[in-house]
Design a protein around this motif. Sequence first.
Motif, mmCIF file in Angstrom:
data_model
loop_
_atom_site.group_PDB
_atom_site.id
_atom_site.type_symbol
_atom_site.label_atom_id
_atom_site.label_comp_id
_atom_site.label_asym_id
_atom_site.label_seq_id
_atom_site.Cartn_x
_atom_site.Cartn_y
_atom_site.Cartn_z
ATOM 1 N N PHE A 294 0.822 -1.216 0.000
ATOM 2 C CA PHE A 294 0.000 0.000 0.000
ATOM 3 C C PHE A 294 0.854 1.264 0.000
ATOM 4 O O PHE A 294 0.460 2.296 -0.548
ATOM 5 N N GLY A 295 2.052 1.175 0.594
ATOM 6 C CA GLY A 295 2.964 2.312 0.546
ATOM 7 C C GLY A 295 3.430 2.612 -0.870
ATOM 8 O O GLY A 295 3.513 3.780 -1.272
ATOM 9 N N LEU A 296 3.707 1.560 -1.634
ATOM 10 C CA LEU A 296 4.132 1.744 -3.031
ATOM 11 C C LEU A 296 3.008 2.341 -3.870
ATOM 12 O O LEU A 296 3.235 3.237 -4.692
ATOM 13 N N ILE A 297 1.795 1.840 -3.672
ATOM 14 C CA ILE A 297 0.652 2.373 -4.418
ATOM 15 C C ILE A 297 0.420 3.839 -4.064
ATOM 16 O O ILE A 297 0.195 4.682 -4.947
ATOM 17 N N PHE A 298 0.496 4.144 -2.775
ATOM 18 C CA PHE A 298 0.339 5.536 -2.342
ATOM 19 C C PHE A 298 1.412 6.413 -2.974
ATOM 20 O O PHE A 298 1.127 7.524 -3.437
ATOM 21 N N GLY A 299 2.662 5.923 -2.996
ATOM 22 C CA GLY A 299 3.759 6.707 -3.547
ATOM 23 C C GLY A 299 3.550 7.043 -5.014
ATOM 24 O O GLY A 299 3.764 8.186 -5.443
ATOM 25 N N VAL A 300 3.117 6.058 -5.803
ATOM 26 C CA VAL A 300 2.926 6.282 -7.239
ATOM 27 C C VAL A 300 1.739 7.204 -7.502
ATOM 28 O O VAL A 300 1.824 8.119 -8.333
ATOM 29 N N THR A 301 0.629 6.981 -6.803
ATOM 30 C CA THR A 301 -0.536 7.838 -7.032
ATOM 31 C C THR A 301 -0.272 9.268 -6.545
ATOM 32 O O THR A 301 -0.735 10.232 -7.181
ATOM 33 N N ALA A 302 0.481 9.404 -5.451
ATOM 34 C CA ALA A 302 0.838 10.747 -4.984
ATOM 35 C C ALA A 302 1.756 11.434 -5.985
ATOM 36 O O ALA A 302 1.628 12.645 -6.240
ATOM 37 N N LEU A 303 2.673 10.677 -6.573
ATOM 38 C CA LEU A 303 3.558 11.242 -7.595
ATOM 39 C C LEU A 303 2.760 11.679 -8.814
ATOM 40 O O LEU A 303 3.066 12.714 -9.430
ATOM 41 N N ALA A 304 1.727 10.924 -9.161
ATOM 42 C CA ALA A 304 0.866 11.300 -10.286
ATOM 43 C C ALA A 304 0.162 12.626 -10.012
ATOM 44 O O ALA A 304 0.035 13.472 -10.903
ATOM 45 N N VAL A 305 -0.292 12.822 -8.780
ATOM 46 C CA VAL A 305 -0.933 14.093 -8.408
ATOM 47 C C VAL A 305 0.063 15.236 -8.534
ATOM 48 O O VAL A 305 -0.263 16.312 -9.064
ATOM 49 N N LEU A 306 1.297 15.001 -8.077
ATOM 50 C CA LEU A 306 2.328 16.043 -8.183
ATOM 51 C C LEU A 306 2.640 16.362 -9.641
ATOM 52 O O LEU A 306 2.818 17.533 -10.000
ATOM 53 N N ILE A 307 2.719 15.336 -10.478
ATOM 54 C CA ILE A 307 2.960 15.556 -11.908
ATOM 55 C C ILE A 307 1.829 16.384 -12.506
ATOM 56 O O ILE A 307 2.065 17.323 -13.276
#
Length: 201
Positions: free
Chosen positions: A81-94
């Motif tokens: 879940f940490g990895l999924i959170f990291g990628v989706t959060a990065l998508a928001v930042l992008i």
Amino acid sequence: MILNHIWGIYTSPKQEWQIIDYKHESYFYALSHILIIAIIPSAMAFYASAYLGWNIGAGVTAETIKLTPQSALHMAIAMYFGLIFGVTALAVLIHELAKSFDATPTYTQSLEIAAYTATPLFMAGFSAFYPELWFIMTIVLIGISYSVYLLYTGVPIILHIPQEKGFIFSSSVVTCGLVLMVILMTGSVILWSYGLGPQHM
């Protein structure tokens, strides 16, 4: 088909980014890619931690450390879940950062960039089958390097911005990614301090 871009991003990344840009998949498709790929490092970490053991040190005196299966499972689930959170959060930042570069990607396009650039790093999870610290760090470093390369090649294509702007934008995303990594690591340390850390055998 889910995961049908994996081969292309390794063999011909620029052409594959153009294919992704030409035929954007749905939000569910990009999210499904992450949900599946994130299983690899999590499952491999569980198996290595509970059954193979991690070798710390060098030579015949190296100590093998194993976690209890229950503790390893909890760590693997948290990692997933940490990895999924990291990628989706990065998508928001992008998505938000793109506004400063006169680009207007959809959130699905932002998630595609985050998902496919994270893929080599997640695939490096297979290195846990040989749980030697030096080996895993080498493979992870290679995975990170290729993920950064995919980011730099994919951003100008997906966001339709000049190469020069794409370089600056990608550098900003890498910085944000490092900040997210520090946040996740800090969160792990905080949880461990409350007694939620690993239990060794």
